[in-house]
Enzyme design. Sequence first.
Site, PDB file in Angstrom:
ATOM      1  N   ASP A  51       4.277  11.554   9.158  1.00 20.35           N
ATOM      2  CA  ASP A  51       2.850  11.705   8.850  1.00 20.35           C
ATOM      3  C   ASP A  51       1.999  11.857  10.096  1.00 20.35           C
ATOM      4  OD1 ASP A  51       3.039   9.233   9.953  1.00 20.35           O
ATOM      5  OD2 ASP A  51       1.426   8.404   8.739  1.00 20.35           O
ATOM      6  N   ASN A  52       2.626  12.170  11.222  1.00 23.73           N
ATOM      7  CA  ASN A  52       1.806  12.235  12.434  1.00 23.73           C
ATOM      8  C   ASN A  52       2.281  13.354  13.354  1.00 23.73           C
ATOM      9  OD1 ASN A  52       3.642  10.987  14.698  1.00 23.73           O
ATOM     10  ND2 ASN A  52       3.953   9.761  12.849  1.00 23.73           N
ATOM     11  N   LYS A 110      12.607  -0.185   4.803  1.00 20.12           N
ATOM     12  CA  LYS A 110      12.562   1.016   3.957  1.00 20.12           C
ATOM     13  C   LYS A 110      13.929   1.695   3.841  1.00 20.12           C
ATOM     14  CE  LYS A 110       7.739   2.420   4.181  1.00 20.12           C
ATOM     15  NZ  LYS A 110       6.806   3.474   4.605  1.00 20.12           N
ATOM     16  N   CYS A 146       4.675  27.652  17.291  1.00 20.10           N
ATOM     17  CA  CYS A 146       4.123  29.004  17.174  1.00 20.10           C
ATOM     18  C   CYS A 146       2.807  28.952  16.393  1.00 20.10           C
ATOM     19  CB  CYS A 146       5.101  29.931  16.451  1.00 20.10           C
ATOM     20  SG  CYS A 146       6.614  30.297  17.369  1.00 20.10           S
ATOM     21  N   CYS A 155       5.186  31.404  22.772  1.00 20.40           N
ATOM     22  CA  CYS A 155       5.473  30.006  22.401  1.00 20.40           C
ATOM     23  C   CYS A 155       6.264  29.319  23.528  1.00 20.40           C
ATOM     24  CB  CYS A 155       6.265  29.960  21.099  1.00 20.40           C
ATOM     25  SG  CYS A 155       6.819  28.298  20.661  1.00 20.40           S
ATOM     26  N   LEU A 210       3.310   1.787  -2.190  1.00 18.42           N
ATOM     27  CA  LEU A 210       3.883   2.019  -3.521  1.00 18.42           C
ATOM     28  C   LEU A 210       3.079   2.999  -4.366  1.00 18.42           C
ATOM     29  CD1 LEU A 210       5.023  -1.627  -4.393  1.00 18.42           C
ATOM     30  CD2 LEU A 210       6.309   0.198  -3.273  1.00 18.42           C
ATOM     31  N   SER A 216       0.817  -1.224   0.000  1.00 16.82           N
ATOM     32  CA  SER A 216       0.000   0.000   0.000  1.00 16.82           C
ATOM     33  C   SER A 216       0.848   1.271   0.000  1.00 16.82           C
ATOM     34  CB  SER A 216      -0.941   0.010   1.212  1.00 16.82           C
ATOM     35  OG  SER A 216      -0.183   0.075   2.405  1.00 16.82           O
ATOM     36  N   CYS A 229      -3.245   9.729   6.613  1.00 18.36           N
ATOM     37  CA  CYS A 229      -3.254   9.244   5.230  1.00 18.36           C
ATOM     38  C   CYS A 229      -3.964   7.898   5.135  1.00 18.36           C
ATOM     39  CB  CYS A 229      -1.831   9.088   4.711  1.00 18.36           C
ATOM     40  SG  CYS A 229      -1.025  10.650   4.423  1.00 18.36           S
TER      41      CYS A 229
END
Length: 266
Positions: A129-130, A85, A172, A243, A70, A68, A186
């Site tokens: 991705d997180n 990977k 910030c 911040c 690719l 999944s 995703c």
Amino acid sequence: MDFTEEQIHRYARHIILPEVGGIGQEKLLGSSVLVIGAGGLGSPVILYLAAAGVGTIGVVDDDDVELSNLQRQIIHATSRVGSAKVDSAARIVADVNPDVRLVPIRARLDKDNARAIIRDFQVVADGSDNFPTRFLVNDACRLEGKTLVSAAILRFDGQLATYKPGGPCYRCIYREPPPEGHIPTCSSAGVLGAIAGTMGAMQATEVLKELLGIGESLSGKLVIYDALSVTFRTVRVPRDPGCPLCGDHPTIADLSAHGSTANVCG
Ligand SMILES: [Zn+2]
């Protein structure tokens, strides 16, 4: 450093650019970049940095290649499903450019290893991705004084920003990670694979600009790409004096408050 005949041919299109030239190419060959995640964004970032002759490219990822992946992770291949990977990335990089040393770091970045891993590199490209990983990378880069070029993709949208010491950081804009399960990923919401190419190529470009010290830095700005309407928006992002990381009275001095990080897929 003297270029070999082969290097003069290989980098001819760089060397002819007045903004790069032989001096810039030499700089790239002596540079080091850490790429977080050999996924959708990491794939074009690693490929373009390798092709450009960035001498040392570290890649952090603890995943194996899955079928999944690719659809968007173009550095991997059907024949390498099931292999690590980082090994898959190392194979293609060795093929693209023998001048480049890929440092495979088969690990999940966490609060205990992040600073030590980042410390060895000049610039960091985050393609995770997180949110837990993005906050961890942001904090670790700032504490180590590193420039971070960060990209994110989801569905038909992309974002890109550069966080440099002295400028605003990720916190910030987004003070704290959102509660788990509140944000689509995703895998749950999908992503058009080619968006990873669009944003990853831009991310690689910004990394190269930072290494070469040319053009206008993206620091202090956020690029927002909407593929369905074909629009790019660039919005200014000021440093937030409140911040907790880079503000006037910071409360974050180490990574101890970070929990475990989720899988890096991109
Ligand atoms: Zn900040």
